[in-house]
Design a protein around this motif. Structure first.
Motif, PDB file in Angstrom:
ATOM      1  N   GLU A  90       0.843  -1.191   0.000  1.00 49.10           N
ATOM      2  CA  GLU A  90       0.000   0.000   0.000  1.00 49.10           C
ATOM      3  C   GLU A  90       0.879   1.242   0.000  1.00 49.10           C
ATOM      4  OE1 GLU A  90      -3.420   0.119   2.641  1.00 49.10           O
ATOM      5  OE2 GLU A  90      -2.989  -1.954   3.173  1.00 49.10           O
ATOM      6  N   ALA A  91       0.802   2.007  -1.073  1.00 46.99           N
ATOM      7  CA  ALA A  91       1.579   3.239  -1.152  1.00 46.99           C
ATOM      8  C   ALA A  91       0.656   4.429  -0.936  1.00 46.99           C
ATOM      9  CB  ALA A  91       2.266   3.348  -2.510  1.00 46.99           C
ATOM     10  N   PHE A  92       1.188   5.464  -0.305  1.00 46.32           N
ATOM     11  CA  PHE A  92       0.434   6.695  -0.119  1.00 46.32           C
ATOM     12  C   PHE A  92       1.410   7.857  -0.056  1.00 46.32           C
ATOM     13  CE2 PHE A  92       1.375   4.960   4.005  1.00 46.32           C
ATOM     14  CZ  PHE A  92       1.642   6.046   4.824  1.00 46.32           C
ATOM     15  N   ARG A  93       0.880   9.045  -0.260  1.00 47.18           N
ATOM     16  CA  ARG A  93       1.714  10.236  -0.319  1.00 47.18           C
ATOM     17  C   ARG A  93       1.295  11.229   0.749  1.00 47.18           C
ATOM     18  NH1 ARG A  93       1.445  10.737  -6.903  1.00 47.18           N
ATOM     19  NH2 ARG A  93       2.222   8.641  -7.226  1.00 47.18           N
ATOM     20  N   VAL A  94       2.292  11.846   1.366  1.00 45.08           N
ATOM     21  CA  VAL A  94       2.039  12.900   2.348  1.00 45.08           C
ATOM     22  C   VAL A  94       2.984  14.058   2.062  1.00 45.08           C
ATOM     23  CG1 VAL A  94       1.264  11.311   4.159  1.00 45.08           C
ATOM     24  CG2 VAL A  94       3.658  12.002   4.070  1.00 45.08           C
ATOM     25  N   LEU A  95       2.630  15.198   2.609  1.00 46.54           N
ATOM     26  CA  LEU A  95       3.480  16.378   2.527  1.00 46.54           C
ATOM     27  C   LEU A  95       3.813  16.791   3.943  1.00 46.54           C
ATOM     28  CD1 LEU A  95       4.590  18.524   0.483  1.00 46.54           C
ATOM     29  CD2 LEU A  95       2.594  19.881   1.096  1.00 46.54           C
ATOM     30  N   LEU A  96       5.098  16.930   4.244  1.00 49.64           N
ATOM     31  CA  LEU A  96       5.539  17.452   5.529  1.00 49.64           C
ATOM     32  C   LEU A  96       5.942  18.902   5.323  1.00 49.64           C
ATOM     33  CD1 LEU A  96       7.893  14.663   6.951  1.00 49.64           C
ATOM     34  CD2 LEU A  96       5.528  15.126   7.574  1.00 49.64           C
ATOM     35  N   SER A  97       5.555  19.772   6.249  1.00 49.09           N
ATOM     36  CA  SER A  97       5.890  21.178   6.136  1.00 49.09           C
ATOM     37  C   SER A  97       6.364  21.687   7.484  1.00 49.09           C
ATOM     38  CB  SER A  97       4.662  21.973   5.680  1.00 49.09           C
ATOM     39  OG  SER A  97       4.963  23.338   5.579  1.00 49.09           O
ATOM     40  N   GLY A  98       7.351  22.552   7.462  1.00 53.90           N
ATOM     41  CA  GLY A  98       7.884  23.125   8.692  1.00 53.90           C
ATOM     42  C   GLY A  98       9.377  23.327   8.554  1.00 53.90           C
ATOM     43  N   HIS A  99      10.057  23.393   9.673  1.00 55.95           N
ATOM     44  CA  HIS A  99      11.509  23.565   9.675  1.00 55.95           C
ATOM     45  C   HIS A  99      12.160  22.183   9.551  1.00 55.95           C
ATOM     46  CE1 HIS A  99      11.662  27.867  10.325  1.00 55.95           C
ATOM     47  NE2 HIS A  99      10.567  27.703  11.065  1.00 55.95           N
ATOM     48  N   LEU A 100      12.053  21.606   8.358  1.00 55.97           N
ATOM     49  CA  LEU A 100      12.531  20.247   8.122  1.00 55.97           C
ATOM     50  C   LEU A 100      14.034  20.111   8.280  1.00 55.97           C
ATOM     51  CD1 LEU A 100      10.266  19.492   5.059  1.00 55.97           C
ATOM     52  CD2 LEU A 100      10.064  18.473   7.317  1.00 55.97           C
ATOM     53  N   VAL A 101      14.769  21.093   7.820  1.00 56.82           N
ATOM     54  CA  VAL A 101      16.227  21.009   7.900  1.00 56.82           C
ATOM     55  C   VAL A 101      16.673  21.178   9.357  1.00 56.82           C
ATOM     56  CG1 VAL A 101      18.414  22.010   7.126  1.00 56.82           C
ATOM     57  CG2 VAL A 101      16.495  21.782   5.521  1.00 56.82           C
ATOM     58  N   ASP A 102      16.110  22.163  10.040  1.00 56.47           N
ATOM     59  CA  ASP A 102      16.473  22.408  11.442  1.00 56.47           C
ATOM     60  C   ASP A 102      16.130  21.221  12.343  1.00 56.47           C
ATOM     61  OD1 ASP A 102      17.419  24.910  10.816  1.00 56.47           O
ATOM     62  OD2 ASP A 102      15.625  25.967  11.478  1.00 56.47           O
ATOM     63  N   THR A 103      15.089  20.480  12.000  1.00 61.62           N
ATOM     64  CA  THR A 103      14.692  19.327  12.820  1.00 61.62           C
ATOM     65  C   THR A 103      15.327  18.038  12.309  1.00 61.62           C
ATOM     66  OG1 THR A 103      12.666  19.027  11.533  1.00 61.62           O
ATOM     67  CG2 THR A 103      12.518  20.398  13.531  1.00 61.62           C
ATOM     68  N   ASP A 104      16.294  18.148  11.398  1.00 63.89           N
ATOM     69  CA  ASP A 104      17.079  17.027  10.867  1.00 63.89           C
ATOM     70  C   ASP A 104      16.220  16.061  10.050  1.00 63.89           C
ATOM     71  OD1 ASP A 104      18.894  15.060  10.223  1.00 63.89           O
ATOM     72  OD2 ASP A 104      19.656  14.838  12.268  1.00 63.89           O
ATOM     73  N   LEU A 105      16.047  16.420   8.776  1.00 70.59           N
ATOM     74  CA  LEU A 105      15.229  15.616   7.868  1.00 70.59           C
ATOM     75  C   LEU A 105      15.726  14.175   7.774  1.00 70.59           C
ATOM     76  CD1 LEU A 105      12.889  15.372   5.881  1.00 70.59           C
ATOM     77  CD2 LEU A 105      14.405  16.270   4.095  1.00 70.59           C
ATOM     78  N   SER A 106      17.041  13.982   7.754  1.00 73.40           N
ATOM     79  CA  SER A 106      17.580  12.615   7.678  1.00 73.40           C
ATOM     80  C   SER A 106      17.134  11.779   8.871  1.00 73.40           C
ATOM     81  CB  SER A 106      19.105  12.635   7.611  1.00 73.40           C
ATOM     82  OG  SER A 106      19.536  13.231   6.426  1.00 73.40           O
ATOM     83  N   GLU A 107      17.195  12.370  10.055  1.00 68.42           N
ATOM     84  CA  GLU A 107      16.751  11.668  11.262  1.00 68.42           C
ATOM     85  C   GLU A 107      15.243  11.373  11.184  1.00 68.42           C
ATOM     86  OE1 GLU A 107      15.672  12.682  15.814  1.00 68.42           O
ATOM     87  OE2 GLU A 107      17.511  13.621  15.066  1.00 68.42           O
ATOM     88  N   THR A 108      14.478  12.339  10.687  1.00 69.35           N
ATOM     89  CA  THR A 108      13.032  12.149  10.549  1.00 69.35           C
ATOM     90  C   THR A 108      12.736  10.961   9.645  1.00 69.35           C
ATOM     91  OG1 THR A 108      12.646  14.512  10.879  1.00 69.35           O
ATOM     92  CG2 THR A 108      10.861  13.242   9.847  1.00 69.35           C
TER      93      THR A 108
END
Length: 174
Positions: A90-108
């Motif tokens: 099951e595939a689905f798509r989401v959009l994350l918005s905010g301070h993605l870089v400051d909150t460490d996108l790789s860790e997320t």
């Protein structure tokens, strides 16, 4: 496909960093958990949206050990995009918005994939005002068949903790 001896044939789709030894290290958990390699298709000339190398592996292993193979790969930091066609069915798509870089996108992304029910299949980051400002990331996620809700809940919890907004799901996809 299952045989009379309880050994099943599986196909894995992996994404690896383009570094010496990555492929060999990624294959170790297969042998460690009783798997036998049938074929490896290493697309070194191709890149995934995240800049990694796609690899497809066919293997035989005892049916009861297949989840151990997947866990062993994840423990080594290998991105498992698909494990058999129905595994992340099951595939689905989401959009994350905010301070993605400051909150460490790789860790997320690692946290999202730490749940055995979800894999990040595609990522696109938009930071039109620079990495210090609010940015957005489009994610195409794959969930185990029947576990889309649990996968989405995992994304929500991580986003809430990091102060990110989730727009979900954008559309169904296969």
């Amino acid at each position: 496909m299952s045989r009379a001896d309880g050994v099943t044939t599986h196909t894995l789709r992996l994404e690896l960093d383009d570094e010496p030894g990555e492929l060999a290290a990624a294959l170790e958990p297969i042998a460690e958990h009783g798997g036998n390699l049938l074929s490896v298709f290493h697309e070194r000339g191709s890149r995934t949206p995240g800049g990694r190398i796609p690899v497809e592996v066919a293997l035989d292993c005892p049916a009861e050990r297949f989840d151990d193979v997947i866990d062993g790969l994840r423990d080594r930091g290998v991105t498992v995009v698909a494990a058999d066609e129905e595994y992340y069915g099951e595939a689905f798509r989401v959009l994350l918005s905010g301070h993605l870089v400051d909150t460490d996108l790789s860790e997320t992304l690692r946290e999202i994939e730490s749940a055995s029910t979800v894999a990040v299949e595609e990522l696109s980051l938009s930071a039109p005002d620079g990495v210090e400002a609010v940015s957005s990331a489009y994610l195409r996620l794959g969930a185990r068949s029947g576990e889309r809700g649990a996968a989405l809940e995992q994304v929500r919890k991580i986003a809430d903790r990091k102060g990110l907004t989730v727009v979900e799901p954008l559309e169904a996809s296969g």
